[in-house]
Design an enzyme around this catalytic site. Structure first.
Site, PDB file in Angstrom:
ATOM      1  N   ASP A  13      47.829  33.661  33.377  1.00  0.00           N
ATOM      2  CA  ASP A  13      46.751  33.921  34.341  1.00  0.00           C
ATOM      3  C   ASP A  13      47.087  35.106  35.256  1.00  0.00           C
ATOM      4  O   ASP A  13      48.243  35.519  35.376  1.00  0.00           O
ATOM      5  CB  ASP A  13      46.523  32.689  35.222  1.00  0.00           C
ATOM      6  N   ASP A  14      46.053  35.604  35.922  1.00  0.00           N
ATOM      7  CA  ASP A  14      46.170  36.638  36.966  1.00  0.00           C
ATOM      8  C   ASP A  14      46.627  37.984  36.421  1.00  0.00           C
ATOM      9  O   ASP A  14      47.227  38.786  37.155  1.00  0.00           O
ATOM     10  CB  ASP A  14      47.112  36.195  38.101  1.00  0.00           C
ATOM     11  N   HIS A 134      39.532  31.494  38.547  1.00  0.00           N
ATOM     12  CA  HIS A 134      40.694  31.652  39.419  1.00  0.00           C
ATOM     13  C   HIS A 134      40.674  30.518  40.440  1.00  0.00           C
ATOM     14  O   HIS A 134      39.655  30.246  41.077  1.00  0.00           O
ATOM     15  CB  HIS A 134      40.586  33.008  40.121  1.00  0.00           C
TER      16      HIS A 134
END
Length: 310
Positions: A13-14, A134
């Site tokens: 993620d991110d 998110h």
């Protein structure tokens, strides 16, 4: 490898948060530790991340962001309900509080989600095969309906449903995290009928809340995989990768590897947060690249893959 028991999407993620995070994620992919990434299009190094994904052939989806930094949609004015008086999103808990108070305009949520998909397409040259939220905003009340509508309209087939087996048997989780994860789980369970109605799919099992940061270890990952294998294929609304006598379980493991952000470098408009600057990012990277973990995958017949392979 013989017939796999688990088809495992390991999602970093991110992606796009900062150059050091990007490099760590690429190194993890090259070492076989992750198989998929989720891009923050409003992050400061998003273009660099998209270019790296193309260069290294990394399967990439969209990490829809309504809680951190600045919006992508140009038509959201400073007085948007999604923004605080500084012009930033309300934050992980601030977004939830504003939603609970009925202060968020869902038409603005839809505008921002569609703008983020458009920017993703501009950066990568294609639509995302999967789209998640998110800080798990996509499963929140009201938001999930808008989110599902956008995915359905754009034929984005996969999402994430963060309901983790074994979550409530983790004494190492501090009380505040356990409470937050329990609420995430409740919201995710309430999202299932919505996602089902729109024909959206997700893997049989979700993993990652109990193995974040310092809680990531080979034994904890083995424990999580054991839960996944015990759970089995969940239903026709999820995806099952096999019609053989021994059904293959599909699973997603959410991870956050990388090299820690430097102060004042990265973020989504407000600078890097403590999460990105933590040594936990490096710790996850080290564990995910550990040869003994990769050997465990082989021993347990766990095959890493991307959403497009499910």
């Amino acid at each position: 490898m013989p017939q796999p028991r688990v088809m495992l999407v390991v999602t970093g993620d991110d992606f796009g948060y900062c150059p050091r995070r990007n490099q760590g994620i690429v190194d993890c992919f090259e070492a076989g530790g992750i198989s998929n990434v989720s891009l923050l299009v409003n992050a400061s190094a998003a273009k660099d991340a998209a270019d790296l994904a193309k260069r290294h052939g990394i399967p990439i989806g969209l990490h829809a962001n309504l809680s951190e930094g600045v919006p992508v949609c140009q038509s959201l004015q400073p007085d948007s309900t999604l923004l605080n008086h500084h012009g930033f999103f309300h934050g992980k808990m601030g977004f939830r509080q504003a939603l609970q108070r009925g202060q968020l305009n869902m038409a603005e949520v839809e505008l921002e989600l569609r703008a983020q998909v458009r920017l993703f397409r501009e950066l990568t040259g294609h639509l995302p095969c999967h789209m998640d939220g998110h800080q798990h905003v996509h499963v929140l009340p009201e938001v999930r309906e808008i989110f599902a509508q956008v995915l359905s309209d754009l034929s984005i087939p996969y999402t994430r449903v963060p309901v983790e087996p074994g979550l409530h048997n983790c004494p190492w989780l501090p009380a505040h995290l356990h409470d937050f994860y329990t609420q995430v789980e409740k919201d995710a369970l309430d999202s299932i009928p919505v996602f089902t109605r729109y024909g959206i799919r997700w893997p049989d099992v979700y993993l990652g809340l109990t193995t974040m940061g310092q809680n990531m270890s080979i034994p904890n990952l083995k424990r999580a995989l054991t839960h996944a294998m015990a759970a089995g294929p969940s239903s026709a609304t999820s995806t099952s990768a096999s019609t053989s006598e021994e059904p293959v379980v599909t699973a997603e493991l959410m991870v956050h590897p990388g090299y820690p952000s430097q102060p004042h470098e990265g973020g989504c408009g407000e600078g890097p947060d403590n999460f990105s600057q933590s040594s936990d990012r490096q710790h996850e990277l080290t564990i995910l690249k550990d040869p003994s973990l990769l050997a465990l995958y082989s021993q347990e017949r766990v095959q890493l893959c991307a959403f497009k392979d499910l």
